[in-house]
Design an enzyme around this catalytic site. Structure first.
Site, PDB file in Angstrom:
ATOM      1  CE1 TYR A 143      25.965 -28.075 -46.584  1.00 43.81           C
ATOM      2  CE2 TYR A 143      27.766 -28.554 -47.740  1.00 43.81           C
ATOM      3  CZ  TYR A 143      27.169 -28.855 -46.535  1.00 43.81           C
ATOM      4  OH  TYR A 143      27.386 -29.751 -45.523  1.00 43.81           O
ATOM      5  CG  ASP A 225      15.494 -27.718 -32.222  1.00 44.75           C
ATOM      6  OD1 ASP A 225      14.437 -28.143 -33.134  1.00 44.75           O
ATOM      7  OD2 ASP A 225      15.152 -26.713 -31.403  1.00 44.75           O
ATOM      8  CG  ASP A 253      28.683 -36.651 -39.865  1.00 41.36           C
ATOM      9  OD1 ASP A 253      28.412 -37.222 -41.112  1.00 41.36           O
ATOM     10  OD2 ASP A 253      29.841 -36.155 -39.683  1.00 41.36           O
TER      11      ASP A 253
HETATM   12  C1  IPM Z   1      29.263 -34.789 -46.633  1.00 39.56           C
HETATM   13  C2  IPM Z   1      30.412 -34.077 -46.154  1.00 39.56           C
HETATM   14  C3  IPM Z   1      30.757 -33.000 -47.435  1.00 39.56           C
HETATM   15  C4  IPM Z   1      29.181 -32.050 -47.136  1.00 39.56           C
HETATM   16  C5  IPM Z   1      32.011 -32.072 -47.138  1.00 39.56           C
HETATM   17  C6  IPM Z   1      32.948 -32.767 -47.025  1.00 39.56           C
HETATM   18  C7  IPM Z   1      31.903 -30.986 -48.213  1.00 39.56           C
HETATM   19  O1  IPM Z   1      30.627 -33.792 -44.931  1.00 39.56           O
HETATM   20  O2  IPM Z   1      29.341 -35.281 -47.744  1.00 39.56           O
HETATM   21  O3  IPM Z   1      28.434 -35.165 -45.734  1.00 39.56           O
HETATM   22  O4  IPM Z   1      29.246 -31.207 -46.133  1.00 39.56           O
HETATM   23  O5  IPM Z   1      28.405 -32.255 -47.956  1.00 39.56           O
HETATM   24 MG    MG Z   2      29.007 -34.636 -43.730  1.00 37.22          MG
END
Ligand code: IPM
Ligand code: MG
Length: 360
Positions: A143, A225, A253
């Site tokens: 990142y 994975d 997620d």
């Molecule tokens: C999260 C989101 C963010 C990330 C994006 C919107 C930059 O997906 O907070 O998980 O990737 O960290």
């Molecule tokens: Mg995210």
């Protein structure tokens, strides 16, 4: 005696301001219950900030956040900003504020409430009783790593990012992982890709070093994975997970599908200092904006985390959790978690019900 707290409220884009409004209702209810007074300072972040200031993270917003006791954030982003240069895209503001406030530790709990077992796409016997805490490193990794960019190399357009962690960065997040595990079931799983990535090999080495300071914690290591697969196959094997920024982004997620909706997962982002930032893990869902259909529970549970981690008020944390559970128990559902026989409610009504339950 009433204690005063300053909260920087950054609603952001899309549905951000709507879910935040429900979170504020809940904070107000908590304030009444606990003799806490919340002062809200609103500021712009993301696309809405770009529209006004031509930058997604204006200095005034950073200042408001830094002068607060806690930051309450909705979501950023909208496809109408898709063509903007990367430096001023709304998402850049989120990374920017994490970095500015030094929020290196992101806590993302995935808890399956009994009331919602049927909302999960997975079988009840797999998800019922799941209670996982994912600790995601938040200010390093691909990142933020340099060099990065898109350049023409050997005549070809080439995109690159750098997965990079130094030992201090790994050490401090590992400590958060172990300390969190100590307060839970003393089981920590460190997720990496040490079979392929050098960066992960260092990660694992440091985690093993830090482990010596926490002999009571049962430590395991898992490749990312495999972890992605195990989270679905047998989520109850996990208690606390610690992992890097990108792996944590993806796995959380995925973990949101255990309870069945992104609209249920809160998060806390913490630093060494005093300021914490609290936000739902979901995005800005611009297509749903203004329709009063989204689930404010992730945001409301983020307010609960604020009570616990910024204001050391476990009782308020528990009260919000219980209020959410009892409203769900009464059968109220937003559309994302709706199942037959339940009562469908909108964003605002869900917020009202939870706030009322707190005051009750
Ligand atoms: C999260 C989101 C963010 C990330 C994006 C919107 C930059 O997906 O907070 O998980 O990737 O960290
Ligand atoms: Mg995210």
């Amino acid at each position: 005696m009433t204690t005063q707290y300053n909260i920087a409220v950054l609603g952001g884009d899309g549905i951000g301001p709507e879910v935040i409004a429900e979170g504020v209702k809940v904070l107000d209810a908590i304030g009444k219950k606990f003799d806490m007074e919340f002062e809200y300072e609103y500021a712009l972040i993301g696309g809405c900030a770009y529209d006004q200031y031509k930058v997604p993270l204006p200095d005034t917003t950073i200042l408001t956040a830094k002068n607060s006791d806690a930051v309450f954030l909705g979501a950023v982003g909208d496809w109408k900003y898709d063509e903007l240069p990367p430096e001023v895209r709304p998402e850049k503001a989120l990374l920017g504020i994490r970095k500015e406030l030094g929020l290196f530790a992101n806590l993302r709990p995935a808890i399956v409430y009994d009331e919602l077992v049927s909302s999960s796409p997975l079988k009840p016997e797999i998800v019922s009783g799941v209670d996982i805490m994912v600790i995601r490193e938040l200010t390093g990794d691909v990142y933020f790593g340099q060099p990065k960019g898109v350049e023409v190399i050997d005549g070809k357009r080439t995109g690159f990012n750098n997965m990079i962690y130094n030992e201090d960065e790994v050490r401090r997040i590992a400590h958060v992982g172990f300390k969190t595990a100590m307060k839970r079931n003393k089981k920590l799983c460190s997720v990496d890709k040490a079979n392929v990535l050098d960066c992960s090999r260092l990660w694992r080495e440091i985690v093993l070093e830090v482990a010596k300071e926490y002999p009571e914690v049962e430590l395991s290591h898992m490749y990312v994975d495999n972890a992605a697969m195990q989270l679905i196959r047998e989520p109850k094997q996990f208690d606390t997970i610690v992992t890097g920024n990108i792996f944590g982004d993806i796995l959380t997620d995925e973990a949101s599908m255990l309870p069945g909706s992104l609209g249920l997962l809160p998060s806390a982002s913490l630093s060494d200092g005093s300021i914490g930032m609290y936000e739902p893990i979901h995005g800005s869902a611009p297509s749903l904006r203004g329709k009063d259909v989204v689930n404010p529970i992730a945001t409301i549970l983020s307010a609960a985390m604020m009570m616990k981690y910024s204001f050391n008020n476990d009782e308020a944390y528990q009260l919000i959790q219980n209020a959410v559970k009892s409203v769900l128990k009464s059968g109220y559902r937003t559309q994302d978690i709706y199942t037959d026989g339940c009562v469908l409610v909108g964003t605002q009504q869900m917020g009202n019900l939870i706030a009322q339950e707190i005051l009750y």
